[in-house]
Design a protein around this motif. Structure first.
Motif, PDB file in Angstrom:
ATOM      1  N   GLN A  89       0.826  -1.204   0.000  1.00 52.22           N
ATOM      2  CA  GLN A  89       0.000   0.000   0.000  1.00 52.22           C
ATOM      3  C   GLN A  89       0.863   1.258   0.000  1.00 52.22           C
ATOM      4  N   MET A  90       1.953   1.215   0.765  1.00 53.62           N
ATOM      5  CA  MET A  90       2.854   2.356   0.808  1.00 53.62           C
ATOM      6  C   MET A  90       3.559   2.547  -0.539  1.00 53.62           C
ATOM      7  N   ARG A  91       3.967   1.449  -1.153  1.00 52.92           N
ATOM      8  CA  ARG A  91       4.611   1.547  -2.470  1.00 52.92           C
ATOM      9  C   ARG A  91       3.634   2.110  -3.503  1.00 52.92           C
ATOM     10  N   GLU A  92       2.387   1.648  -3.441  1.00 48.02           N
ATOM     11  CA  GLU A  92       1.381   2.145  -4.370  1.00 48.02           C
ATOM     12  C   GLU A  92       1.128   3.639  -4.157  1.00 48.02           C
ATOM     13  N   ALA A  93       1.103   4.050  -2.896  1.00 49.49           N
ATOM     14  CA  ALA A  93       0.911   5.471  -2.599  1.00 49.49           C
ATOM     15  C   ALA A  93       2.073   6.298  -3.130  1.00 49.49           C
ATOM     16  N   MET A  94       3.279   5.762  -2.986  1.00 46.97           N
ATOM     17  CA  MET A  94       4.453   6.486  -3.486  1.00 46.97           C
ATOM     18  C   MET A  94       4.435   6.566  -5.012  1.00 46.97           C
ATOM     19  N   ARG A  95       3.998   5.480  -5.662  1.00 43.99           N
ATOM     20  CA  ARG A  95       3.906   5.518  -7.128  1.00 43.99           C
ATOM     21  C   ARG A  95       2.859   6.536  -7.566  1.00 43.99           C
ATOM     22  N   GLY A  96       1.736   6.581  -6.839  1.00 37.13           N
ATOM     23  CA  GLY A  96       0.707   7.547  -7.163  1.00 37.13           C
ATOM     24  C   GLY A  96       1.190   8.975  -6.965  1.00 37.13           C
ATOM     25  N   ARG A  97       1.931   9.197  -5.883  1.00 36.95           N
ATOM     26  CA  ARG A  97       2.449  10.548  -5.627  1.00 36.95           C
ATOM     27  C   ARG A  97       3.432  10.959  -6.717  1.00 36.95           C
ATOM     28  N   ALA A  98       4.255  10.009  -7.161  1.00 34.95           N
ATOM     29  CA  ALA A  98       5.249  10.319  -8.195  1.00 34.95           C
ATOM     30  C   ALA A  98       4.580  10.739  -9.496  1.00 34.95           C
ATOM     31  N   VAL A  99       3.523  10.018  -9.914  1.00 32.94           N
ATOM     32  CA  VAL A  99       2.875  10.350 -11.183  1.00 32.94           C
ATOM     33  C   VAL A  99       2.121  11.675 -11.072  1.00 32.94           C
ATOM     34  N   ILE A 100       1.606  11.985  -9.881  1.00 35.37           N
ATOM     35  CA  ILE A 100       0.942  13.274  -9.672  1.00 35.37           C
ATOM     36  C   ILE A 100       1.953  14.410  -9.799  1.00 35.37           C
ATOM     37  N   GLU A 101       3.147  14.221  -9.227  1.00 37.05           N
ATOM     38  CA  GLU A 101       4.182  15.250  -9.338  1.00 37.05           C
ATOM     39  C   GLU A 101       4.610  15.439 -10.795  1.00 37.05           C
ATOM     40  N   GLN A 102       4.682  14.332 -11.539  1.00 37.32           N
ATOM     41  CA  GLN A 102       5.030  14.438 -12.958  1.00 37.32           C
ATOM     42  C   GLN A 102       3.968  15.238 -13.716  1.00 37.32           C
ATOM     43  N   ALA A 103       2.699  14.938 -13.437  1.00 39.17           N
ATOM     44  CA  ALA A 103       1.605  15.645 -14.109  1.00 39.17           C
ATOM     45  C   ALA A 103       1.611  17.123 -13.741  1.00 39.17           C
ATOM     46  N   LYS A 104       1.876  17.427 -12.478  1.00 39.18           N
ATOM     47  CA  LYS A 104       1.966  18.826 -12.070  1.00 39.18           C
ATOM     48  C   LYS A 104       3.071  19.545 -12.836  1.00 39.18           C
ATOM     49  N   GLY A 105       4.195  18.864 -13.020  1.00 39.99           N
ATOM     50  CA  GLY A 105       5.298  19.465 -13.769  1.00 39.99           C
ATOM     51  C   GLY A 105       4.911  19.774 -15.204  1.00 39.99           C
ATOM     52  N   ILE A 106       4.163  18.862 -15.814  1.00 43.75           N
ATOM     53  CA  ILE A 106       3.704  19.083 -17.198  1.00 43.75           C
ATOM     54  C   ILE A 106       2.787  20.302 -17.261  1.00 43.75           C
ATOM     55  N   ILE A 107       1.844  20.391 -16.310  1.00 44.34           N
ATOM     56  CA  ILE A 107       0.898  21.512 -16.298  1.00 44.34           C
ATOM     57  C   ILE A 107       1.640  22.838 -16.042  1.00 44.34           C
ATOM     58  N   ILE A 108       2.581  22.830 -15.135  1.00 45.23           N
ATOM     59  CA  ILE A 108       3.352  24.037 -14.833  1.00 45.23           C
ATOM     60  C   ILE A 108       4.101  24.510 -16.073  1.00 45.23           C
ATOM     61  N   GLY A 109       4.701  23.529 -16.798  1.00 49.08           N
ATOM     62  CA  GLY A 109       5.448  23.879 -17.999  1.00 49.08           C
ATOM     63  C   GLY A 109       4.561  24.445 -19.089  1.00 49.08           C
TER      64      GLY A 109
END
Length: 237
Positions: free
Chosen positions: A176-196
């Motif tokens: 569950q913790m690994r899944e949460a970390m994977r989810g957080r990572a993809v959210i940060e990637q998406a935020k970076g795309i939107i910011i750019g």
């Protein structure tokens, strides 16, 4: 009396050799039932009952008869396996024909060829308890020596199950913790795309993801993953 096909000492040794990182909790329960069936003298069938709060279920069994006798107890909210799980004690029914505590259950047992039984409490872990239920085809199938073997086996089985339960819970939490970390990572990637693309702040980027999530009835993580995948496809095009 039915003779065991596995020496009780060998059965205990086999329990001790089970590796938790290679065996699921369900497999552990199945092996406990099979080893008890093969090592306790006088045994016809075995089941393992687990109890969590008001939920009771047969987690493993070696024959349909054992499961059926357990299920009747769950439906009626009474019987030796439930009493043994609540008390942690051993409850013996030496003769179904003379049983007065649970006469209806005893009659059902006799109808399917079970003339005696032994239920041994299994304190497993926290809110989970259970019983090892051993059924005999003959009356007085379990003499004092057989009962002692069954109780010793149950003590080892309780430790093995407690360890397996802890390991299973820890493994589930880790995933569950690994899944949460994977989810957080993809959210940060998406935020970076939107910011750019929009030249906005991280807070504004996340607010946009949240709004899309609400509008489309999808999780933020799934929205972010779709955005990242779309960006990757554009890059490759």
């Amino acid at each position: 009396m039915t003779q065991p096909t596995v020496d009780p000492a060998d059965a205990l040794a086999e329990l001790g050799r089970i590796r938790l990182d290679e065996t699921s909790l369900d497999e552990m329960l199945r092996r406990i039932a099979e080893l008890a069936n093969r090592s306790v003298p006088g045994t016809r069938d075995v089941s393992v009952t687990l109890v969590r709060g008001r939920a009771n279920w047969t987690a493993a069994f070696t024959g349909d008869v054992a499961c059926q006798l357990d299920e009747w107890q769950y439906e009626q909210h009474r019987g030796p396996c439930l009493d043994a799980s609540a008390s942690g004690d051993s409850i013996s029914v030496p003769e179904m024909a003379a049983e007065q505590r649970w006469p209806e259950w005893a009659a059902r047992a006799r109808a399917v060829g079970v003339e005696s039984s032994l239920s041994i409490g299994l304190p497993i872990q926290g809110s989970v308890v259970g019983t090892l239920n051993v059924h005999g085809a003959a009356a007085n199938a379990f003499d004092p020596a057989a009962i002692a073997i069954a109780e010793r086996f149950a003590a080892y089985a309780a430790v093995a199950l407690a360890n397996a339960h802890l390991y299973d819970s820890a493994a589930t939490l880790a995933e569950q913790m690994r899944e949460a970390m994977r989810g957080r990572a993809v959210i940060e990637q998406a935020k970076g795309i939107i910011i750019g693309e929009r030249r906005c702040s991280p807070e504004e980027a996340f607010a946009l993801l949240s709004k899309i999530s609400q509008d489309t009835n999808r999780k933020v993580r799934d929205v972010a993953k779709a955005l990242v995948n779309q960006a990757v496809r554009r890059t490759r095009a």
